[in-house]
Enzyme design. Sequence first.
Site, PDB file in Angstrom:
ATOM      1  CB  SER A 309      -4.263  -1.499  -2.947  1.00  0.00           C
ATOM      2  OG  SER A 309      -3.400  -1.056  -3.951  1.00  0.00           O
ATOM      3  CG  ASP A 320       0.031  10.373   7.542  1.00  0.00           C
ATOM      4  OD1 ASP A 320      -0.497   9.845   8.540  1.00  0.00           O
ATOM      5  OD2 ASP A 320       0.993   9.856   6.933  1.00  0.00           O
ATOM      6  CE  LYS A 334      -1.728  -5.309  -3.902  1.00  0.00           C
ATOM      7  NZ  LYS A 334      -1.043  -4.083  -4.360  1.00  0.00           N
TER       8      LYS A 334
END
Length: 450
Positions: A309, A320, A334
Amino acid sequence: MKVTWAKKSFWMFFGAILGAMAVVGTSVWAEGKSGDAGAEATKEVAVPLEELRAFVEVFDRISTDYVEPIEDKKLLEGAIDGMLSSLDPHSAYLPPKNYKRMEEHTTGQFGGLGMEVGMEDGFVKVVSPIDDTPAQKAGVKAGDLIIKLDEHPVKGKSLAEAVKIMRGKPGSKITLTIVRDGVDKPIVMVLTRAIIKVKSVKEQLLKDGMGYVRISQFQLRTGEDLIKSIKALEKENKKPLNGLVLDLRNNPGGVLRAAVQVSDAFLNDGLIVYTKGRVKNSEMRFEAEEGDVLNGKPIVVLINEGSASASEIVSGALQDQRRALIAGRTSFGKGSVQTLIPLNNGGAIKVTTARYFTPSGRSIQAEGIVPDIKIDQVKIEKLKAADFTRIKEKDLSGHLDNEDDKKQAEKVVQKADKALEELLANDYELHEALSLLKGMYFTQQMRGHE
């Protein structure tokens, strides 16, 4: 068919509810916890009358024909719980007591065993044990399946029922029977319940001016505590850090806002995370603001199969944006947003309302974050003395003494941080992460002098 007054009253009440729903629709308020959707939305809902008639018929049959009398409240709460648990592993009904416990969980103090859990195939699955808790100290691991709680089989129980059994008076004991991948027989553990006080951020100065920050869980103050930890490390180092290992292993997640703040602490601009859902207020975008607390110094983020999460949001954003090297093993996966919707009875429902996406558009759900550098899980054992020992100069008869032996030994003892040496010696993944960080720092330094 003969209908008693009690049944008539129920039918009349239920019909009034249906009428109100058909005219007004539903009002949904998303509380700013794990989902943090945060706005009010009103939507007209088409009421499935035939299916609701079937529900009322079942309710009526159970009320009159079940072997023992059962309270209407228990039946209706069971229906709500079943409705939500049939959706996905994270949607759930929280009765008033459970809702209160969840609020305690996000602020960092609660009673129990200290692990984040979910349901899988009817059993309780450990997402992650929390640092310095009975579960972690007893050796509970991410991925463990709990099949028995004391003498109570878990199969057939809801997650709320299982959690209720695991909670209890501090100092009381509970026996967990666990099934673990790679282990032939079930593992039996006896744990002592405790008041769980979770310090979500811990720090330690490593070698060569490198910092180590461990986030065990994302709480409301985690973003602020991270900044304080880095400042404390810089004060101990007497100058800015040369790099940072950010440890998110076995971090089950937590508050979305905290994950955004942690990511933002290391970025000057760019997208951190965005969400997509069916309703407008479930679509969110979070952008970084100016202010990298490390001023571009290298970062290695450690993750594993217990990182879920919010941990995956941070890892995905820094990966990224090419701000950090992600090392370890693929995370839990998740990638869904849960919104807490309070109810009039003091309870709440936790409903999955959206999916997370990393800045590049990757969905975390059921995929997880794949590390840039894989570090396999290894078991470190101290080698036992062999039947023979290599002979050194000091073992030779008549060898010359080194006059500086004692002085050198004293200097080494004074300088060595035994706790740090022990940490690095016993934590292979951290040791590898530190090696990676040093390499990144020296590469950065060389490029700066080109």
